[in-house]
Write an enzyme that holds these catalytic residues in place. Sequence first.
Site, PDB file in Angstrom:
ATOM      1  N   GLN A 205       0.771  -1.226  -0.014  1.00  0.00           N
ATOM      2  CA  GLN A 205      -0.090   0.176   0.223  1.00  0.00           C
ATOM      3  C   GLN A 205       0.959   1.237   0.101  1.00  0.00           C
ATOM      4  O   GLN A 205       0.430   2.327  -0.226  1.00  0.00           O
ATOM      5  CB  GLN A 205      -0.794  -0.061   1.147  1.00  0.00           C
ATOM      6  CG  GLN A 205      -1.833  -1.268   1.276  1.00  0.00           C
ATOM      7  CD  GLN A 205      -2.546  -1.326   2.876  1.00  0.00           C
ATOM      8  OE1 GLN A 205      -3.677  -0.641   3.318  1.00  0.00           O
ATOM      9  NE2 GLN A 205      -1.749  -1.961   3.712  1.00  0.00           N
TER      10      GLN A 205
ATOM     11  N   VAL B 199       3.682   4.143  -1.057  1.00  0.00           N
ATOM     12  CA  VAL B 199       3.985   4.787  -2.186  1.00  0.00           C
ATOM     13  C   VAL B 199       5.398   5.255  -2.303  1.00  0.00           C
ATOM     14  O   VAL B 199       5.764   5.885  -3.060  1.00  0.00           O
ATOM     15  CB  VAL B 199       2.994   6.116  -2.374  1.00  0.00           C
ATOM     16  CG1 VAL B 199       1.567   5.544  -2.722  1.00  0.00           C
ATOM     17  CG2 VAL B 199       3.206   7.098  -1.283  1.00  0.00           C
TER      18      VAL B 199
ATOM     19  N   HIS C  16      -1.213   1.442  -4.017  1.00  0.00           N
ATOM     20  CA  HIS C  16      -1.803   3.058  -4.019  1.00  0.00           C
ATOM     21  C   HIS C  16      -1.164   3.871  -4.855  1.00  0.00           C
ATOM     22  O   HIS C  16      -0.769   5.439  -4.568  1.00  0.00           O
ATOM     23  CB  HIS C  16      -1.964   3.287  -2.522  1.00  0.00           C
ATOM     24  CG  HIS C  16      -2.789   2.728  -1.627  1.00  0.00           C
ATOM     25  ND1 HIS C  16      -2.682   2.674  -0.243  1.00  0.00           N
ATOM     26  CD2 HIS C  16      -3.930   2.139  -2.068  1.00  0.00           C
ATOM     27  CE1 HIS C  16      -4.005   2.033   0.088  1.00  0.00           C
ATOM     28  NE2 HIS C  16      -4.719   1.558  -0.899  1.00  0.00           N
TER      29      HIS C  16
ATOM     30  N   CYS D  34      -3.870  15.292 -20.211  1.00  0.00           N
ATOM     31  CA  CYS D  34      -4.002  14.320 -21.260  1.00  0.00           C
ATOM     32  C   CYS D  34      -3.757  12.722 -20.444  1.00  0.00           C
ATOM     33  O   CYS D  34      -3.473  11.985 -21.360  1.00  0.00           O
ATOM     34  CB  CYS D  34      -2.679  14.813 -21.962  1.00  0.00           C
ATOM     35  SG  CYS D  34      -1.058  14.660 -21.259  1.00  0.00           S
TER      36      CYS D  34
HETATM   37  P1  OAD Z   1      -1.259   2.933   9.050  1.00  0.00           P
HETATM   38  O1  OAD Z   1      -0.585   4.090   9.642  1.00  0.00           O
HETATM   39  O2  OAD Z   1      -2.715   2.831   9.114  1.00  0.00           O
HETATM   40  O3  OAD Z   1      -0.822   1.478  10.004  1.00  0.00           O
HETATM   41  C1  OAD Z   1       0.897   1.460  10.083  1.00  0.00           C
HETATM   42  C2  OAD Z   1       0.752   0.120  10.810  1.00  0.00           C
HETATM   43  O4  OAD Z   1       2.101  -0.274  10.972  1.00  0.00           O
HETATM   44  C3  OAD Z   1       0.230   0.230  12.471  1.00  0.00           C
HETATM   45  O5  OAD Z   1      -0.551  -1.045  12.629  1.00  0.00           O
HETATM   46  C4  OAD Z   1       1.489   0.132  13.363  1.00  0.00           C
HETATM   47  O6  OAD Z   1       1.009  -0.711  14.331  1.00  0.00           O
HETATM   48  C5  OAD Z   1       2.541  -0.851  12.285  1.00  0.00           C
HETATM   49  N1  OAD Z   1       3.622  -0.259  12.642  1.00  0.00           N
HETATM   50  C6  OAD Z   1       4.368   0.718  13.083  1.00  0.00           C
HETATM   51  N2  OAD Z   1       5.697   0.438  13.489  1.00  0.00           N
HETATM   52  C7  OAD Z   1       5.927  -0.726  12.863  1.00  0.00           C
HETATM   53  C8  OAD Z   1       7.123  -1.489  12.524  1.00  0.00           C
HETATM   54  N3  OAD Z   1       8.217  -0.978  13.006  1.00  0.00           N
HETATM   55  N4  OAD Z   1       7.113  -2.550  11.981  1.00  0.00           N
HETATM   56  C9  OAD Z   1       5.790  -3.129  11.773  1.00  0.00           C
HETATM   57  N5  OAD Z   1       4.582  -2.285  11.711  1.00  0.00           N
HETATM   58  C10 OAD Z   1       4.770  -1.294  12.245  1.00  0.00           C
HETATM   59  O7  OAD Z   1      -0.709   2.650   7.554  1.00  0.00           O
HETATM   60  P2  OAD Z   1      -1.447   1.719   6.462  1.00  0.00           P
HETATM   61  O8  OAD Z   1      -2.229   0.552   7.324  1.00  0.00           O
HETATM   62  O9  OAD Z   1      -0.278   1.455   5.418  1.00  0.00           O
HETATM   63  O10 OAD Z   1      -3.813   5.250   1.958  1.00  0.00           O
HETATM   64  O11 OAD Z   1      -2.478   2.523   5.944  1.00  0.00           O
HETATM   65  C11 OAD Z   1      -3.193   2.012   4.891  1.00  0.00           C
HETATM   66  C12 OAD Z   1      -3.474   3.142   3.826  1.00  0.00           C
HETATM   67  O12 OAD Z   1      -4.032   4.367   4.583  1.00  0.00           O
HETATM   68  C13 OAD Z   1      -2.297   3.763   3.180  1.00  0.00           C
HETATM   69  O13 OAD Z   1      -1.846   3.421   2.161  1.00  0.00           O
HETATM   70  C14 OAD Z   1      -2.731   5.404   3.032  1.00  0.00           C
HETATM   71  C15 OAD Z   1      -3.378   5.691   4.491  1.00  0.00           C
HETATM   72  O14 OAD Z   1      -4.460   6.604   4.386  1.00  0.00           O
HETATM   73  C16 OAD Z   1      -3.706   6.227   0.917  1.00  0.00           C
HETATM   74  O15 OAD Z   1      -2.941   7.259   1.126  1.00  0.00           O
HETATM   75  C17 OAD Z   1      -4.520   5.888  -0.033  1.00  0.00           C
END
Ligand code: OAD
Length: 248
Positions: free
Chosen positions: A109, A111, A127, A138
């Site tokens: 997910q 970018v 994403h 365009c």
């Molecule tokens: P989140 O910010 O929602 O979640 C991040 C996750 O990473 C949490 O569950 C944390 O506990 C975990 N985390 C933190 N540190 C970590 C580490 N060192 N190792 C492993 N895990 C760790 O991010 P996403 O789930 O990626 O979308 O969010 C999904 C989407 O929401 C993103 O792609 C973005 C956002 O809005 C768009 O922009 C379309």
Amino acid sequence: MALGPIAVVENSILELRRALEQASSIAALTGAGISAESGVPTFRGPNGLWRNYSPEQLATPEAFARNPRLVWEWYDWRRGLIRKAQPNPGHLALAELERRKPGFTLVTQNVDGLHDRAGSRNVVKLHGDLWLVQCTGCGAVERNEEVPLQGELPPRCRCGEALRPAVVWFGESLPEPAWERALQASGRSELFLVVGTSSVVYPAAGLAEVARRAGARLAIVNPEPTPLDAGADWVLRGPAGELLPRLL
Ligand code: OAD
């Protein structure tokens, strides 16, 4: 004697390592957490981007139509942060898994491009990509790695229209080819790894369920609990940069 929490984690690591060795088809879904140890902020949680910035003002097509300059200033800032970041051992471990396992698919997910920089060759980007820009007129897509962006914001296409970051904003659909590849890889996986994602943003979060319904075993790597934990075969609570290298 009951095993303590450290012994439980050690057992899970050994067991999951063996399962990874034996599986011929593996898929992994990563989220912002895998880049946390590279210094890239996540979205949710105490220091998450969405604590201090509003997705409605920065990450929707309406926000861009209203104030493209503001949106670009935010993306320009993030590109600057990410440019300085380096892939961490978690990214490197997934790149290594791809080299070892021909039936491995990495779906992200993120970018930020850190999987590419870690050496993963075949990343399914649900994403989009912060280093690609797309013309709002365009539709042309091109690579742009300028940090900071030069000239007036928003940057302009050769055709004169505004360029936007080639990322998926709230309210937009995922790129169809990437989604199809992700669905297929999830559906055929024997083992599905979910790393560093809060698993609350759909449709990406639904891939784990697709995999499970098709018979995959599910492993979660995250220092915090997630909604998928209850149905998982392994829950490794800890940072991806420490745990993933130990699975190889
Ligand atoms: P989140 O910010 O929602 O979640 C991040 C996750 O990473 C949490 O569950 C944390 O506990 C975990 N985390 C933190 N540190 C970590 C580490 N060192 N190792 C492993 N895990 C760790 O991010 P996403 O789930 O990626 O979308 O969010 C999904 C989407 O929401 C993103 O792609 C973005 C956002 O809005 C768009 O922009 C379309």
